[in-house]
Design an enzyme around this catalytic site. Structure first.
Site, PDB file in Angstrom:
ATOM      1  N   CYS A  79      35.892  40.110 124.067  1.00 17.17           N
ATOM      2  CA  CYS A  79      36.548  41.313 123.534  1.00 17.17           C
ATOM      3  C   CYS A  79      36.959  42.249 124.674  1.00 17.17           C
ATOM      4  O   CYS A  79      37.898  41.958 125.405  1.00 17.17           O
ATOM      5  CB  CYS A  79      35.658  41.976 122.497  1.00 17.17           C
ATOM      6  SG  CYS A  79      36.547  43.140 121.426  1.00 17.17           S
ATOM      7  N   HIS A 175      33.427  38.288 119.286  1.00 15.17           N
ATOM      8  CA  HIS A 175      32.073  38.569 119.768  1.00 15.17           C
ATOM      9  C   HIS A 175      31.114  37.434 119.407  1.00 15.17           C
ATOM     10  O   HIS A 175      30.409  37.513 118.401  1.00 15.17           O
ATOM     11  CB  HIS A 175      31.548  39.856 119.137  1.00 15.17           C
ATOM     12  CG  HIS A 175      32.188  41.105 119.608  1.00 15.17           C
ATOM     13  ND1 HIS A 175      31.682  41.863 120.648  1.00 15.17           N
ATOM     14  CD2 HIS A 175      33.303  41.741 119.182  1.00 15.17           C
ATOM     15  CE1 HIS A 175      32.463  42.912 120.842  1.00 15.17           C
ATOM     16  NE2 HIS A 175      33.448  42.861 119.971  1.00 15.17           N
ATOM     17  N   GLU A 177      28.323  36.859 120.728  1.00 14.85           N
ATOM     18  CA  GLU A 177      26.944  37.334 120.910  1.00 14.85           C
ATOM     19  C   GLU A 177      26.380  37.987 119.656  1.00 14.85           C
ATOM     20  O   GLU A 177      25.166  38.227 119.574  1.00 14.85           O
ATOM     21  CB  GLU A 177      26.884  38.319 122.095  1.00 14.85           C
ATOM     22  CG  GLU A 177      27.455  39.693 121.833  1.00 14.85           C
ATOM     23  CD  GLU A 177      28.979  39.781 121.923  1.00 14.85           C
ATOM     24  OE1 GLU A 177      29.494  40.916 121.873  1.00 14.85           O
ATOM     25  OE2 GLU A 177      29.637  38.733 122.047  1.00 14.85           O
TER      26      GLU A 177
END
Length: 196
Positions: A79, A175, A177
């Protein structure tokens, strides 16, 4: 053991660290140029790209990051981190003027390509190198509006490139994560361990 840094100035660096910990990597939070010593790879997390760029200037990290890549370090931007890796940034707020970037990825990135925070969403994506759909979280996400000839597109959403790779640079508009699915982190670690 592979040693990975996570740029820890702002944004979702703790979530990246948790994914890397689950995979058994040795993780260093990077705030200063000296923190890059001995690392195989570095993740630039999601967050707010203009804030991250300002902090990179304050901590004198621009040239050390370019030098880290030049001497063989692997980079992955998610991002906002993808914005910081790109060659050209479109859509920066007018008050900031031209947005600085590392220029290590031959792409033009369009900020907030999928809308504002309220437009955030999760969708399953086919990602080259992974089996089965990956749950991609898009939050004020960019898209790669132009992709250079040497850049491999790993995934698209609605006709727009959202995951790309050029040599030792990986970038995802979403994202990974935030998902609990560590397959992209594992793919990054494999790249860090591959012979140069």
């Amino acid at each position: 053991m592979v040693r990975i840094g996570v740029l820890a100035l702002q944004g979702a660096f703790r979530e990246h660290r948790a994914a890397l910990d689950r995979l058994g990597a040795q993780v260093t939070e990077v705030r200063l140029a000296a923190d890059l010593d001995g690392l195989h790879g570095l993740i630039l997390p999601g967050g707010e790209s203009t804030t991250m760029a300002r902090l990179m200037t304050e901590y004198a990290l621009w040239e050390p990051l370019r030098a880290f890549h030049a001497r063989g370090g692997q980079l992955w931007g998610t991002c906002a981190g993808a914005i910081l890796l790109s060659g050209e940034v479109q859509g920066a707020p007018p008050q900031f003027g031209r947005q600085d970037s590392l220029g290590l990825l031959d792409v033009t990135v369009q900020r907030n390509a999928f809308g504002r925070q309220i437009d955030s969403f999760t969708t399953g994506l086919d990602v080259h190198g992974l089996t089965g759909a990956f749950p991609a979280v898009f939050i004020r996400a960019p898209a790669f509006a132009r992709v250079g000839e040497r850049v491999e597109v790993l995934s698209e959403y609605e006709g727009q490139a959202v995951a790309v790779r050029q040599g030792r640079v990986l970038a995802t508009a979403f994202h990974p994560e935030l998902t609990g699915d560590d397959r992209l982190h594992e793919l990054f670690l494999q790249g860090c361990l591959a012979p140069a």
